[in-house]
Scaffold this motif. Structure first.
Motif, PDB file in Angstrom:
ATOM      1  N   PHE A   1       0.604  77.156 -54.199  1.00 19.55           N
ATOM      2  CA  PHE A   1       0.432  77.936 -54.116  1.00 19.55           C
ATOM      3  C   PHE A   1       1.035  78.530 -52.695  1.00 19.55           C
ATOM      4  O   PHE A   1       1.815  79.530 -52.427  1.00 19.55           O
ATOM      5  N   ILE A   2       2.515  77.367 -51.729  1.00 19.22           N
ATOM      6  CA  ILE A   2       2.986  77.930 -51.270  1.00 19.22           C
ATOM      7  C   ILE A   2       4.031  78.052 -51.763  1.00 19.22           C
ATOM      8  O   ILE A   2       4.933  79.517 -51.835  1.00 19.22           O
TER       9      ILE A   2
ATOM     10  N   GLY B   1       3.791  80.154 -54.886  1.00 17.45           N
ATOM     11  CA  GLY B   1       2.949  81.012 -55.272  1.00 17.45           C
ATOM     12  C   GLY B   1       3.200  82.653 -53.708  1.00 17.45           C
ATOM     13  O   GLY B   1       3.758  83.777 -54.718  1.00 17.45           O
ATOM     14  N   VAL B   2       3.403  81.674 -52.896  1.00 17.70           N
ATOM     15  CA  VAL B   2       2.954  82.737 -51.214  1.00 17.70           C
ATOM     16  C   VAL B   2       4.646  83.535 -51.363  1.00 17.70           C
ATOM     17  O   VAL B   2       4.943  84.277 -51.503  1.00 17.70           O
ATOM     18  N   ILE B   3       5.710  82.460 -51.693  1.00 14.70           N
ATOM     19  CA  ILE B   3       7.084  82.700 -51.858  1.00 14.70           C
ATOM     20  C   ILE B   3       7.327  83.709 -52.530  1.00 14.70           C
ATOM     21  O   ILE B   3       8.462  84.560 -52.289  1.00 14.70           O
TER      22      ILE B   3
ATOM     23  N   LEU C   1       5.590  85.837 -54.358  1.00 10.77           N
ATOM     24  CA  LEU C   1       4.502  87.037 -53.713  1.00 10.77           C
ATOM     25  C   LEU C   1       5.818  87.385 -52.380  1.00 10.77           C
ATOM     26  O   LEU C   1       6.416  88.915 -52.770  1.00 10.77           O
ATOM     27  N   ALA C   2       6.026  87.159 -52.427  1.00 13.31           N
ATOM     28  CA  ALA C   2       6.848  87.661 -50.620  1.00 13.31           C
ATOM     29  C   ALA C   2       8.297  88.253 -51.601  1.00 13.31           C
ATOM     30  O   ALA C   2       8.460  89.363 -50.837  1.00 13.31           O
TER      31      ALA C   2
ATOM     32  N   LEU D   1       2.107  84.804 -60.528  1.00 19.56           N
ATOM     33  CA  LEU D   1       0.986  83.873 -59.806  1.00 19.56           C
ATOM     34  C   LEU D   1      -0.248  83.802 -59.969  1.00 19.56           C
ATOM     35  O   LEU D   1      -0.984  82.572 -59.397  1.00 19.56           O
TER      36      LEU D   1
ATOM     37  N   PHE E   1      -1.353  80.372 -58.663  1.00 16.04           N
ATOM     38  CA  PHE E   1      -3.296  80.303 -57.941  1.00 16.04           C
ATOM     39  C   PHE E   1      -4.203  79.893 -58.430  1.00 16.04           C
ATOM     40  O   PHE E   1      -4.926  79.107 -57.695  1.00 16.04           O
TER      41      PHE E   1
END
Length: 181
Positions: free
Chosen positions: A4-5, A7-9, A11-12, A49, A53
């Motif tokens: 998850f982490i 994926g978020v990074i 996406l950023a 992603l 996720f």
């Protein structure tokens, strides 16, 4: 949780480079090559992603390290190119106001492309999915083709001799490990 982490990074980073196409790079026209890059990038980030996720990542720590390296290189490149009006890839009306040789350009002639390649390689490693591998491979070729076109124009321009000397000292996309003076 690590997936998850990552994926978020990821996406950023993707949102950052997307915003930079409008805010940092200057081009009057969005060339066909940029549409190819955009479509491939959307396929690549979507695939990544979904894995981050939903289905899980392969080698999430390695993918995270590469994405963070890409993030840092991109930021460093932005910092050292703020004063130069860089065009988007494949811009037919690109005008060069000088050659950047400081910051990451001291080590690679195309730090933005190196950053993008590191990111898409992380996505390919992280998913080990055929679409991610195809996106990485195709974008690598597209970025190299664009860089070659840009360098051809620089060699023909008013900074041609200076650029040819710069090429002898600094790596194309990957930094030169041994430099002969």
């Amino acid at each position: 949780m690590i997936d998850f982490i990552v994926g978020v990074i990821a996406l950023a980073y993707f949102l950052l480079i997307s915003a930079a196409t409008k805010q940092h790079f200057v081009s009057g026209k969005y060339a066909a090559g940029m549409y190819v890059i955009s479509v491939l990038s959307l396929i690549g980030i979507f695939t990544f992603l979904i894995h981050a996720f939903v289905t899980g990542l392969n080698l999430p720590v390695v993918a995270l390290a590469l994405i963070l390296a890409a993030f840092l290189l991109f930021g460093w490149s932005i910092k050292h190119s703020r004063q130069t009006r860089l065009a988007l890839a494949f811009d037919p009306d690109s005008k060069t106001s000088g050659i950047i040789t400081n910051g990451p350009w001291k080590y690679t002639r195309h730090p933005f492309y190196l950053s993008y390649c590191a990111f898409w390689f992380a996505c390919a490693l992280g998913t080990a999915h055929i679409s991610s591998i195809a996106v990485f491979s195709t974008l690598l070729l597209v970025y190299c083709y664009s860089a070659i076109k840009e360098e051809t124009e620089l060699q023909k321009g008013s900074f041609g001799d200076e650029y040819k000397n710069y090429q002898k000292k600094v790596g194309f996309i990957w930094p030169k490990l041994l430099v002969k003076n």
